[in-house]
Design an enzyme around this catalytic site. Structure first.
Site, PDB file in Angstrom:
ATOM      1  CE1 TYR A 143      -3.539  -2.624   0.469  1.00 28.49           C
ATOM      2  CE2 TYR A 143      -4.669  -0.576   0.983  1.00 28.49           C
ATOM      3  CZ  TYR A 143      -4.714  -1.912   0.640  1.00 28.49           C
ATOM      4  OH  TYR A 143      -5.924  -2.509   0.453  1.00 28.49           O
ATOM      5  CE  LYS A 194       2.018 -17.077  -2.614  1.00 27.15           C
ATOM      6  NZ  LYS A 194       1.617 -18.443  -3.092  1.00 27.15           N
ATOM      7  CG  ASP A 227      -1.420 -19.987  -1.732  1.00 27.98           C
ATOM      8  OD1 ASP A 227      -0.842 -20.002  -0.623  1.00 27.98           O
ATOM      9  OD2 ASP A 227      -1.010 -20.641  -2.722  1.00 27.98           O
ATOM     10  CG  ASP A 251      -7.864  -4.993   1.282  1.00 27.54           C
ATOM     11  OD1 ASP A 251      -8.808  -4.571   1.972  1.00 27.54           O
ATOM     12  OD2 ASP A 251      -7.829  -4.880   0.045  1.00 27.54           O
ATOM     13  CG  ASP A 255     -13.286  -7.622   1.741  1.00 28.89           C
ATOM     14  OD1 ASP A 255     -13.115  -6.857   2.708  1.00 28.89           O
ATOM     15  OD2 ASP A 255     -13.753  -7.243   0.647  1.00 28.89           O
TER      16      ASP A 255
HETATM   17  C1  IPM Z   1     -10.395  -1.609   3.664  1.00 27.28           C
HETATM   18  C2  IPM Z   1     -10.699  -0.944   2.338  1.00 27.28           C
HETATM   19  C3  IPM Z   1      -9.572   0.043   2.054  1.00 27.28           C
HETATM   20  C4  IPM Z   1      -8.298  -0.742   1.884  1.00 27.28           C
HETATM   21  C5  IPM Z   1      -9.814   0.993   0.881  1.00 27.28           C
HETATM   22  C6  IPM Z   1     -11.122   1.733   0.993  1.00 27.28           C
HETATM   23  C7  IPM Z   1      -8.678   1.957   0.725  1.00 27.28           C
HETATM   24  O1  IPM Z   1     -10.850  -1.891   1.348  1.00 27.28           O
HETATM   25  O2  IPM Z   1     -10.324  -0.906   4.685  1.00 27.28           O
HETATM   26  O3  IPM Z   1     -10.278  -2.828   3.703  1.00 27.28           O
HETATM   27  O4  IPM Z   1      -8.008  -1.253   0.784  1.00 27.28           O
HETATM   28  O5  IPM Z   1      -7.576  -0.863   2.854  1.00 27.28           O
HETATM   29 MN    MN Z   2     -10.739  -3.971   2.044  1.00 27.99          MN
END
Ligand code: IPM
Ligand code: MN
Length: 369
Positions: A143, A194, A227, A251, A255
């Site tokens: 990032y 990884k 992975d 990230d 999710d």
């Molecule tokens: C998160 C989001 C952010 C990220 C975006 C909105 C910049 O997806 O907080 O997970 O990628 O970190």
């Molecule tokens: Mn995210």
């Protein structure tokens, strides 16, 4: 009454303001009941800040964020701002907050409420009772790594570069957070990278192992490739307690873990910096979900992730464990009454709006206290 706690509220874009309004109501409840008083001020971040000031985060708002005790953030982004240059995109506002406040440890718990077992796309027995904590490194890696950018080559084609980079101190400080929190849970840390293909991963693994061997022998440490971790999260998520991983893998994996719980609308997060000499940490609390522009302004958003993020604030920034428990239990009880926002709607349940969900949570808080 305890001293004022200074909170900067940044509702942001899309559904951010709607869910944040419900958080405000819960904070007011504590105030009215004289349990705790909060000094809440508002600011702009993301697309709304760009529209007004031409930047997703002004220096003035950044300064206020640095000075308050905790930042509460709704969500940033939306199609309206998709074609802006990189530096002006709404997401840059959030990334600047994380970077400038040095919020290197991002805590993303994935917890399955009993009432929501059926909302998960996975089999009930796979997710029932799930309680895992993903700790994502938040200020380093791909990032923020340099060099980065897009350049045009002599032949007219282009080259895009990002850099995955970690140093020993960056790995160790987030590792410590993982080990410390594991000690308060089930005492297991799984470190994810990884190392089979990336040098930064080799370093990550070696430093984590060293840290475990020297300071946290009592905590069970394992290592996993990212992975495989993604696969294990949907195969058998209950094998995990605390997962610690880098910014980009964190990230993705968070999710994935979020969806185990049935909806992104349920997941809170805390982003913490290092403790200063007085034990105070800079901190930002935000739901994991995005700005959901498709449902913004319709009263359909689920405010629970934002309310649960506020509960994390009570726990981590203000040491108000009882009050945090109260809010979390109220959310659990609200769901048990059978009410649902659209994102977690199930057959036989009652579909309600954002504000109505706020009402039900407040009613449950009232009942519990
Ligand atoms: C998160 C989001 C952010 C990220 C975006 C909105 C910049 O997806 O907080 O997970 O990628 O970190
Ligand atoms: Mn995210």
């Amino acid at each position: 009454m305890a001293a004022n706690r200074k909170i900067l509220s940044l509702p942001g874009d899309g559904i951010g303001p709607e869910v944040m309004t419900q958080v405000g109501r819960v904070l007011e409840w504590f105030d009215k009941r004289r349990i705790a008083s909060f000094d809440v001020s508002e600011g702009l971040v993301g697309g709304v800040s760009f529209d007004k000031y031409g930047t997703p985060l002004t220096d003035e708002t950044m300064k206020r964020a640095q000075e308050c005790d905790a930042v509460l953030l709704g969500a940033v982004g939306g199609p309206k701002w998709d074609n802006l240059p990189f530096a002006q995109k709404p997401e840059r506002g959030l990334l600047r907050l994380r970077k400038d406040m040095e919020l290197f440890a991002n805590l993303r718990p994935a917890l399955v409420f009993d009432a929501l077992i059926g909302a998960s796309t996975l089999k009930p027995e796979v997710v029932e009772g799930l309680d895992i904590l993903i700790i994502r490194e938040l200020t380093g890696g791909t990032y923020f790594g340099e060099p980065r950018g897009i350049t045009t080559l002599p032949d007219g084609t282009r080259r895009g570069v990002n850099t995955q980079v970690y140093t020993t101190p960056e790995i160790i400080r987030v590792g410590r957070v993982a080990f410390e929190l594991a000690r308060k849970r089930n005492n297991k840390v799984c470190s994810v990278e990884k190392a089979n293909v990336m040098e930064s991963g080799v370093l990550w693994r070696e430093e984590m192992q060293k840290l475990g061997d020297t300071e946290y022998k009592d905590v069970e440490l394992s290592h996993m490739y990212a992975d495989n971790c993604a696969m294990q999260l949907v195969r058998n998520p209950k094998q995990f307690d605390v997962i610690v991983t880098d910014n980009l893998f964190g990230d993705l994996l968070s999710d994935c873990a979020a969806m185990l719980t049935g909806s992104l609308g349920m997941l809170p997060s805390a982003s913490l910096g290092a403790a200063d000499s007085s034990g105070r940490r800079k901190a930002l609390y935000e739901p994991v979900h995005g700005s959901a522009p498709d449902i913004a302004g319709k009263g359909a958003a689920n405010p629970l992730a934002c309310i649960l993020s506020m509960a994390m604030m009570l726990r981590y920034s203000f040491d108000m464990k009882e009050e945090a428990d109260l809010v979390e239990t109220a959310v659990k009880n609200a769901l048990a009454t059978g009410v649902r926002t659209a994102d977690i709607m199930q057959p036989g349940m009652k579909r309600i709006s954002t504000v109505e969900m706020g009402n039900v949570v407040l009613a449950e808080i009232e009942k519990l206290s």
